[in-house]
Motif scaffolding. Structure first.
Motif, PDB file in Angstrom:
ATOM      1  N   CYS A 150      40.407  27.766  39.091  1.00  0.00           N
ATOM      2  CA  CYS A 150      41.762  27.492  38.613  1.00  0.00           C
ATOM      3  C   CYS A 150      41.963  26.004  38.363  1.00  0.00           C
ATOM      4  CB  CYS A 150      42.773  27.995  39.644  1.00  0.00           C
ATOM      5  SG  CYS A 150      44.474  27.495  39.307  1.00  0.00           S
ATOM      6  N   PRO A 151      42.301  25.605  37.136  1.00  0.00           N
ATOM      7  CA  PRO A 151      42.513  24.178  36.865  1.00  0.00           C
ATOM      8  C   PRO A 151      43.732  23.615  37.586  1.00  0.00           C
ATOM      9  CG  PRO A 151      43.165  25.491  34.969  1.00  0.00           C
ATOM     10  CD  PRO A 151      42.490  26.427  35.913  1.00  0.00           C
ATOM     11  N   ILE A 189      34.581  29.054  36.623  1.00  0.00           N
ATOM     12  CA  ILE A 189      34.140  30.415  36.337  1.00  0.00           C
ATOM     13  C   ILE A 189      35.264  31.393  36.637  1.00  0.00           C
ATOM     14  CG2 ILE A 189      33.143  30.756  38.652  1.00  0.00           C
ATOM     15  CD1 ILE A 189      30.892  32.359  37.220  1.00  0.00           C
ATOM     16  N   GLY A 190      35.391  32.384  35.789  1.00  0.00           N
ATOM     17  CA  GLY A 190      36.351  33.451  36.035  1.00  0.00           C
ATOM     18  C   GLY A 190      35.657  34.576  36.780  1.00  0.00           C
ATOM     19  N   THR A 191      35.957  34.703  38.063  1.00  0.00           N
ATOM     20  CA  THR A 191      35.323  35.740  38.866  1.00  0.00           C
ATOM     21  C   THR A 191      35.921  37.106  38.538  1.00  0.00           C
ATOM     22  OG1 THR A 191      36.926  35.441  40.641  1.00  0.00           O
ATOM     23  CG2 THR A 191      34.907  34.128  40.751  1.00  0.00           C
ATOM     24  N   ARG A 192      35.220  38.150  38.930  1.00  0.00           N
ATOM     25  CA  ARG A 192      35.771  39.490  38.864  1.00  0.00           C
ATOM     26  C   ARG A 192      36.661  39.667  40.087  1.00  0.00           C
ATOM     27  NH1 ARG A 192      37.182  43.699  35.582  1.00  0.00           N
ATOM     28  NH2 ARG A 192      37.073  45.678  36.686  1.00  0.00           N
ATOM     29  N   LEU A 193      37.937  39.953  39.893  1.00  0.00           N
ATOM     30  CA  LEU A 193      38.910  39.989  40.970  1.00  0.00           C
ATOM     31  C   LEU A 193      39.161  41.430  41.415  1.00  0.00           C
ATOM     32  CD1 LEU A 193      41.432  37.463  39.371  1.00  0.00           C
ATOM     33  CD2 LEU A 193      39.561  36.966  40.961  1.00  0.00           C
ATOM     34  N   GLU A 194      39.056  41.664  42.703  1.00  0.00           N
ATOM     35  CA  GLU A 194      39.247  43.018  43.217  1.00  0.00           C
ATOM     36  C   GLU A 194      40.146  42.990  44.448  1.00  0.00           C
ATOM     37  OE1 GLU A 194      36.563  46.696  44.933  1.00  0.00           O
ATOM     38  OE2 GLU A 194      35.743  45.396  43.369  1.00  0.00           O
ATOM     39  N   ALA A 195      41.284  43.667  44.359  1.00  0.00           N
ATOM     40  CA  ALA A 195      42.229  43.719  45.470  1.00  0.00           C
ATOM     41  C   ALA A 195      41.604  44.420  46.673  1.00  0.00           C
ATOM     42  CB  ALA A 195      43.498  44.447  45.044  1.00  0.00           C
ATOM     43  N   ARG A 196      41.938  43.922  47.859  1.00  0.00           N
ATOM     44  CA  ARG A 196      41.500  44.575  49.098  1.00  0.00           C
ATOM     45  C   ARG A 196      42.472  45.711  49.393  1.00  0.00           C
ATOM     46  NH1 ARG A 196      41.077  38.885  51.417  1.00  0.00           N
ATOM     47  NH2 ARG A 196      38.868  38.371  51.479  1.00  0.00           N
ATOM     48  N   ALA A 197      42.086  46.908  49.070  1.00  0.00           N
ATOM     49  CA  ALA A 197      43.028  48.023  49.234  1.00  0.00           C
ATOM     50  C   ALA A 197      42.343  49.353  49.495  1.00  0.00           C
ATOM     51  CB  ALA A 197      43.903  48.132  47.988  1.00  0.00           C
ATOM     52  N   GLU A 206      45.786  54.026  44.630  1.00  0.00           N
ATOM     53  CA  GLU A 206      44.481  53.579  44.155  1.00  0.00           C
ATOM     54  C   GLU A 206      44.599  52.352  43.266  1.00  0.00           C
ATOM     55  OE1 GLU A 206      42.625  56.869  42.236  1.00  0.00           O
ATOM     56  OE2 GLU A 206      42.394  58.036  44.094  1.00  0.00           O
ATOM     57  N   LEU A 207      43.496  51.614  43.183  1.00  0.00           N
ATOM     58  CA  LEU A 207      43.468  50.436  42.327  1.00  0.00           C
ATOM     59  C   LEU A 207      43.451  50.835  40.862  1.00  0.00           C
ATOM     60  CD1 LEU A 207      40.832  48.164  44.140  1.00  0.00           C
ATOM     61  CD2 LEU A 207      43.313  48.129  44.344  1.00  0.00           C
ATOM     62  N   ALA A 208      44.000  49.953  40.042  1.00  0.00           N
ATOM     63  CA  ALA A 208      44.001  50.156  38.594  1.00  0.00           C
ATOM     64  C   ALA A 208      43.530  48.883  37.921  1.00  0.00           C
ATOM     65  CB  ALA A 208      45.409  50.514  38.115  1.00  0.00           C
ATOM     66  N   ASP A 209      43.004  49.011  36.717  1.00  0.00           N
ATOM     67  CA  ASP A 209      42.576  47.842  35.957  1.00  0.00           C
ATOM     68  C   ASP A 209      43.782  46.970  35.628  1.00  0.00           C
ATOM     69  OD1 ASP A 209      39.923  48.628  35.944  1.00  0.00           O
ATOM     70  OD2 ASP A 209      40.102  49.714  34.058  1.00  0.00           O
ATOM     71  N   HIS A 210      43.646  45.658  35.866  1.00  0.00           N
ATOM     72  CA  HIS A 210      44.725  44.732  35.541  1.00  0.00           C
ATOM     73  C   HIS A 210      44.801  44.558  34.024  1.00  0.00           C
ATOM     74  CE1 HIS A 210      46.951  40.892  35.422  1.00  0.00           C
ATOM     75  NE2 HIS A 210      47.458  41.296  36.566  1.00  0.00           N
ATOM     76  N   PRO A 211      46.003  44.448  33.450  1.00  0.00           N
ATOM     77  CA  PRO A 211      46.137  44.304  31.990  1.00  0.00           C
ATOM     78  C   PRO A 211      45.338  43.148  31.405  1.00  0.00           C
ATOM     79  CG  PRO A 211      48.274  44.748  32.976  1.00  0.00           C
ATOM     80  CD  PRO A 211      47.318  44.528  34.110  1.00  0.00           C
ATOM     81  N   SER A 212      45.089  42.099  32.175  1.00  0.00           N
ATOM     82  CA  SER A 212      44.352  40.938  31.679  1.00  0.00           C
ATOM     83  C   SER A 212      42.869  41.214  31.525  1.00  0.00           C
ATOM     84  CB  SER A 212      44.535  39.757  32.638  1.00  0.00           C
ATOM     85  OG  SER A 212      43.879  40.015  33.878  1.00  0.00           O
ATOM     86  N   GLY A 213      42.380  42.276  32.166  1.00  0.00           N
ATOM     87  CA  GLY A 213      40.951  42.553  32.160  1.00  0.00           C
ATOM     88  C   GLY A 213      40.191  41.782  33.218  1.00  0.00           C
ATOM     89  N   ALA A 214      40.914  41.048  34.080  1.00  0.00           N
ATOM     90  CA  ALA A 214      40.263  40.187  35.071  1.00  0.00           C
ATOM     91  C   ALA A 214      39.797  40.931  36.315  1.00  0.00           C
ATOM     92  CB  ALA A 214      41.211  39.057  35.477  1.00  0.00           C
ATOM     93  N   GLY A 215      40.246  42.170  36.495  1.00  0.00           N
ATOM     94  CA  GLY A 215      39.838  42.892  37.692  1.00  0.00           C
ATOM     95  C   GLY A 215      40.732  44.073  37.967  1.00  0.00           C
ATOM     96  N   ARG A 216      40.816  44.457  39.243  1.00  0.00           N
ATOM     97  CA  ARG A 216      41.581  45.639  39.645  1.00  0.00           C
ATOM     98  C   ARG A 216      42.619  45.264  40.700  1.00  0.00           C
ATOM     99  NH1 ARG A 216      39.654  50.417  38.242  1.00  0.00           N
ATOM    100  NH2 ARG A 216      40.072  51.505  40.200  1.00  0.00           N
ATOM    101  N   LEU A 232      46.945  39.306  40.439  1.00  0.00           N
ATOM    102  CA  LEU A 232      45.615  38.714  40.577  1.00  0.00           C
ATOM    103  C   LEU A 232      45.609  37.219  40.311  1.00  0.00           C
ATOM    104  CD1 LEU A 232      43.361  41.418  38.845  1.00  0.00           C
ATOM    105  CD2 LEU A 232      43.873  41.151  41.282  1.00  0.00           C
ATOM    106  N   MET A 233      46.528  36.721  39.514  1.00  0.00           N
ATOM    107  CA  MET A 233      46.524  35.317  39.119  1.00  0.00           C
ATOM    108  C   MET A 233      47.453  34.449  39.969  1.00  0.00           C
ATOM    109  SD  MET A 233      44.398  35.698  36.725  1.00  0.00           S
ATOM    110  CE  MET A 233      43.826  36.922  35.537  1.00  0.00           C
ATOM    111  N   GLY A 234      48.178  35.041  40.895  1.00  0.00           N
ATOM    112  CA  GLY A 234      49.193  34.310  41.644  1.00  0.00           C
ATOM    113  C   GLY A 234      48.622  33.222  42.538  1.00  0.00           C
ATOM    114  N   GLN A 235      49.211  32.029  42.492  1.00  0.00           N
ATOM    115  CA  GLN A 235      48.836  30.944  43.385  1.00  0.00           C
ATOM    116  C   GLN A 235      49.629  31.082  44.685  1.00  0.00           C
ATOM    117  OE1 GLN A 235      49.244  27.226  41.284  1.00  0.00           O
ATOM    118  NE2 GLN A 235      48.199  27.997  39.478  1.00  0.00           N
ATOM    119  N   VAL A 236      49.477  30.116  45.582  1.00  0.00           N
ATOM    120  CA  VAL A 236      50.093  30.229  46.899  1.00  0.00           C
ATOM    121  C   VAL A 236      51.619  30.317  46.801  1.00  0.00           C
ATOM    122  CG1 VAL A 236      50.436  29.084  49.117  1.00  0.00           C
ATOM    123  CG2 VAL A 236      48.180  29.077  48.052  1.00  0.00           C
TER     124      VAL A 236
END
Length: 310
Positions: free
Chosen positions: A132-133, A221-229, A238-248, A272-276
């Protein structure tokens, strides 16, 4: 840990702790169950958060736990194995065998960054390999940065990081083929494109599969993001694909309400993209809505008893 709470919060990061703080101040009994694996643990500090700029992630969480306890909340070390619905309440089972019941659940367990298997990459994660820049750009300003293309967000990421340095390279690696427009945009901004896959990240730079060494000081690098669920499977959430395509992620409405009645989600587990900062705010929002939901339930029961003359 007591046997039963108004709310059990799964995950003790910014979203979970802020949610628990709001619930505690609302005079709700609340427990935070945390496995102690914050996503930002490797980072040198939290950035872009007013009043807490540069504070270490560990210190921020320690302060948060202290504040939750100040209002009667419990913070419990443990890992959740599963969550079930029994009658009108939830039962949360921990891996060590303990169980706790709750009227409502707030899921704020965060996510896992799935890094590509490039030798030398994981060891540098959070220091010279970042994502994240806004979180890390200032610390790597004016350095020779390489953006490693791995997915659909790679070009966007390179466009952002160009703000922090004039010396930017885009490694195509395994990203989708660049369009003519994308190549023109890179050329106009002075972003050099390096074709081919990276074999390893070395001390001096990126070693390509054909033997070339591209000298770099830092990488994005843009990692593959996966919620802990995974522990929510028995609830049918259940997890679903995020609209951005970045993960679930766990889908939820803007207040954090999920498809399962009585379960809210906040922070990176749904955003998935939320900062602190936004994650903490989402935890507060979800907590307020949970409290209101409980008030509505309690009021309906009071009305029922009132009509019965109780």
């Amino acid at each position: 840990m007591m046997d039963r709470y108004d709310v059990v919060v799964i995950g003790g990061g910014a979203a979970g702790l802020n949610g628990a703080l709001v619930l505690g101040r609302a005079r709700r009994t609340v427990a935070v169950i945390d496995a102690g694996e914050p996503r930002n643990a490797p980072a040198d500090g939290v950035h872009g958060l007013l009043g807490r700029e540069g504070m270490s992630p560990g210190e921020l969480l320690a302060k948060g736990r202290e504040e939750v306890r100040q209002y009667g909340g419990h913070v419990v070390e443990g890992r959740v194995a599963k969550a079930l619905k029994q009658d009108r309440e939830f039962v949360v089972a921990l891996e060590d065998g303990r169980e706790v019941a709750a009227r409502r659940l707030l899921v704020a367990a965060g996510l896992v960054d799935r890094l590509p298997e490039i030798p030398g990459l994981a060891e540098r994660w959070g220091t010279s390999v970042v994502h994240c820049p806004y979180c890390h750009g200032w610390e790597h300003r004016d350095q020779a940065i390489g953006v490693i293309g791995t997915g659909p967000m790679a070009v966007h990421q390179a466009t952002l990081f160009r703000q922090w340095t004039d010396d930017l390279v885009f490694f195509t690696h395994t990203a989708p083929e660049l369009t003519v427009d994308e190549r023109e945009r890179f050329a106009a901004r002075g972003v050099r494109v390096v074709e081919g896959e990276i074999a390893a990240i070395e001390a001096e730079g990126a070693r390509m599969r054909d033997g070339r060494l591209v000298e770099r000081q830092a990488y994005a690098i843009g990692t593959r993001l996966e919620a802990r669920a995974g522990f929510l499977a028995d609830l049918g959430l259940e997890l679903a694909d995020h609209p951005s395509g970045a993960g679930r992620h766990i889908p939820a409405d803007p207040t954090g309400r999920t498809a399962v009645a009585g379960v809210w989600a906040a922070g990176n587990v749904t955003d998935l993209m939320g900062q602190v900062g936004p994650s903490a705010a989402a935890g507060a929002m979800a907590a307020a809505m949970i409290n209101f939901d409980l008030i509505e339930e309690e009021t309906a029961e009071a009305v029922r008893l009132h009509r019965l003359g109780a």
